[in-house]
Write a protein that holds these residues in place. Structure first.
Motif, short mmCIF file in Angstrom:
data_model
loop_
_atom_site.label_atom_id
_atom_site.label_comp_id
_atom_site.label_asym_id
_atom_site.label_seq_id
_atom_site.Cartn_x
_atom_site.Cartn_y
_atom_site.Cartn_z
N ASP A 89 0.93 -1.22 0.10
CA ASP A 89 0.08 -0.02 -0.03
C ASP A 89 0.87 1.16 0.05
OD1 ASP A 89 -2.27 -1.60 0.42
OD2 ASP A 89 -1.98 -1.54 2.39
N LEU A 99 -3.91 1.27 -2.79
CA LEU A 99 -4.07 -0.03 -2.09
C LEU A 99 -3.65 -1.24 -2.95
CD1 LEU A 99 -7.21 0.66 0.24
CD2 LEU A 99 -4.80 1.24 0.84
N ASN A 130 -7.58 -6.47 -4.18
CA ASN A 130 -8.12 -5.02 -3.82
C ASN A 130 -9.65 -4.89 -3.15
OD1 ASN A 130 -8.30 -2.33 -3.48
ND2 ASN A 130 -7.74 -1.79 -5.33
N ASP A 132 -10.60 -2.67 -1.59
CA ASP A 132 -11.15 -1.07 -1.53
C ASP A 132 -11.91 -0.87 -2.64
OD1 ASP A 132 -11.03 0.77 0.39
OD2 ASP A 132 -9.79 1.99 -1.15
N SER A 234 -5.81 -5.46 1.75
CA SER A 234 -6.05 -4.22 2.53
C SER A 234 -7.31 -3.49 2.08
CB SER A 234 -4.91 -3.27 2.53
OG SER A 234 -4.66 -3.11 1.21
N HIS A 241 -7.14 2.74 7.46
CA HIS A 241 -6.77 1.62 6.77
C HIS A 241 -6.50 0.21 7.55
CE1 HIS A 241 -2.50 0.41 4.87
NE2 HIS A 241 -3.68 -0.27 4.09
N HIS A 243 -6.11 -4.22 7.53
CA HIS A 243 -5.73 -5.56 6.78
C HIS A 243 -6.51 -6.63 7.33
CE1 HIS A 243 -2.24 -4.22 4.04
NE2 HIS A 243 -2.28 -3.10 5.01
#
Length: 410
Positions: A89, A99, A130, A132, A234, A241, A243
Motif C-alpha cells: 500500500d 491499496l 483489492n 477497497d 487491505s 486503513h 488489513h
C-alpha cells in the motif's frame, strides 16, 4: 661641467643587477641548480595534471520539479511469506492512497524451498485482491428476469432477500466479508473458493513454506508518505486503513516478515548507473529476527540529484537517500538492547518505508580542477618559489664553505 642627474627610476629598481666579474660559480651551486630544475619540472607537471583533471563539484539549489511524480524502484525478498499473503500500500500526506498495488508495476516471484533453502524462483501471476473497490463494482445483484439459482451465496455478509447482492466467485465473497469486517482466513468451506481451487492452492503454498520476491517500480507524489508491506488484503473502513490478518494469525508456527532488500532506489535506473559516487545504503540489507509479531521500519530522507557533464551534453536526474532503521514488537514493552526504551503497543506486522522528500536538489557539475589562468599562475609560482628557495640554500651553503675555509687559513 655638471654631472648628469641620476634617473629617479633607479631608486625603484627591485631587480638589482650583479656585476659579471663578481659572480662566482661553485660545484654546490651546480648541484642545487639541477635539483631546482627537476623540482620545477615535477611541479609544472603536477599543475598540468590538475589543470586537465575533471572533478565533480556539488551545488545545492531549490528543487523546482517538486510537482513531478517520483519513481520508487524496489526489489525485496520475503523469506517466510507466500505471495498470496503479501500486499503493498502507498499512502502520502496529501491523502492519496493506493491499496494493494502488488500487480501494478511489480512482479511477484514465488520462492520455492528445499530443506529450508531457496532452490528456485517461479513467476506468480495470481492477481492481487483489492478489497477497497466499491461494493457495487464487485458484488452485483441478480439481473432482472435472471434465475435466482444463479445468485451465489454471500454467507450472511450481505442482504440477499431480494437478490440485490450475488457473490458468484471467491473474490466477491471476500469483498462481502470485508464489508462486514469478518475474518476470511483461507476461504475454507466457501463453495466458490473451493471450486476455483483457491483454498487448495493457498494451503499448498503455506505447507511448502514458500517465500515471495517482489520487484518493480511505482510512482508516488513528491511529498512525505509511506509504503508498507503487510499480510492479507487491505481496505479502508470508516476512514481507517486496515488489513485482514486472519490467515496470518491462524498459523502460529508459520509466517514472519524476515526479508532481504536486494535493491531500493528512487528515480530512473538508467540515470542511476551514470551518477558517480551514487550509493544505495539498503542494497543487500538483511532483516532476520525470526519473529512473527514484529514490524520493521525504514525512515528515508530522499534528495533529488542531477548530474551535468563537462560539455553539458548530458543531464541526468536521479535521487539519493539516507536511512534510519527501526523495529519493534507489536506487544510493546521494554527494548531488549536499551533498558530505558519503551516500545509502543499495537499495529500490524510488516515492513514500512517512510519517505521524506527534501525540497532541495543537489546538482553535481563536471568541471576542470583549475582554470587556464589558475594553471599559468601555478606554473609561475612554482618556478619563482623554487628559484627563491634555491637561491637561499645556495647562499647558505656558500657562506658555510667560506667560514670553514677561513678557519682553516687561521
Amino acid at each position: 661641467m655638471a654631472t648628469a642627474s641620476r634617473p629617479r627610476l633607479l631608486s625603484l629598481d627591485a631587480f638589482a643587477k650583479t656585476v659579471d666579474d663578481a659572480r662566482i660559480r661553485t660545484t654546490s651551486g651546480g648541484i642545487i641548480t639541477l635539483l631546482c630544475v627537476l623540482i620545477t619540472l615535477v611541479l609544472i607537471r603536477n599543475e598540468y595534471i590538475d589543470y586537465t583533471t575533471v572533478i565533480t563539484r556539488p551545488e545545492l539549489v531549490v528543487d523546482r520539479d517538486i510537482n513531478k511524480q517520483l519513481v520508487i524502484n524496489l526489489d525485496i525478498s520475503f523469506i517466510n511469506l507466500p505471495c498470496d499473503m503479501a500486499s503493498i500500500d502507498l499512502l502520502d500526506e496529501t491523502g492519496d492512497m493506493q491499496l494493494n498495488i502488488i500487480n501494478a508495476g511489480f512482479q511477484k516471484l514465488r520462492l520455492i524451498k528445499d530443506k529450508g533453502n531457496i532452490v528456485r524462483e517461479i513467476s506468480d501471476d495470481t492477481p492481487a485482491l483489492n478489497l477497497d473497490r466499491p461494493l457495487s463494482e464487485v458484488v452485483k445483484g441478480l439481473p432482472e428476469g435472471g434465475d435466482p439459482k444463479t445468485c451465489g451465496s454471500c454467507y450472511g455478509a450481505l442482504p440477499q432477500e431480494k437478490h440485490q447482492y450475488c457473490c458468484n466467485d471467491c473474490y466477491s465473497v471476500k469483498r462481502a466479508y470485508a464489508e462486514r469486517r469478518w475474518s476470511f482466513f483461507d476461504g475454507e468451506n466457501i463453495e466458490q473458493c473451493e471450486k476455483e481451487g483457491y483454498v487448495k492452492r493457498l494451503r499448498q503454498r503455506i505447507n511448502d513454506n514458500e517465500g515471495c520476491r517482489i520487484k518493480g517500480s511505482a510512482k508516488i507524489n513528491r511529498v512525505s508518505g509511506t509504503m508498507d508491506f503487510a499480510p492479507g488484503a487491505s481496505f479502508t473502513s470508516d476512514g481507517r486503513h486496515v488489513h485482514d490478518v486472519s490467515l496470518y494469525g491462524k498459523y502460529q508456527d508459520k509466517f514472519n516478515f524476515d526479508h532481504i532488500i536486494n535493491h531500493l532506489s528512487f528515480g530512473s535506473n538508467d540515470a542511476r548507473e551514470e551518477i558517480l559516487n551514487s550509493v544505495h545504503p539498503l542494497d543487500g540489507y538483511q532483516f532476520m529476527l525470526h519473529k512473527k509479531h514484529h514490524v520493521a521500519s525504514y525512515y528515508l530522507k530522499v534528495v533529488a540529484t542531477r548530474f551535468e557533464s563537462l560539455d553539458q551534453s548530458k543531464r541526468l536526474d536521479t535521487n539519493q537517500f539516507s536511512v534510519i532503521t527501526h523495529d519493534r514488537p507489536l506487544t510493546g514493552g521494554k527494548d531488549e538492547d536499551h533498558e530505558h526504551t519503551l516500545h509502543a503497543r499495537g499495529g500490524i506486522p510488516g515492513v514500512e518505508f517512510h519517505f521524506d522528500i527534501s525540497p532541495l536538489k543537489i546538482i553535481n557539475k563536471e568541471q576542470y580542477a583549475k582554470t587556464w589562468s589558475g594553471f599559468v599562475l601555478g606554473v609561475i609560482s612554482s618556478i619563482a618559489g623554487v628559484l627563491m628557495v634555491g637561491t637561499l640554500i645556495d647562499r647558505s651553503v656558500y657562506a658555510t664553505q667560506q667560514a670553514i675555509r677561513g678557519k682553516k687559513d687561521i
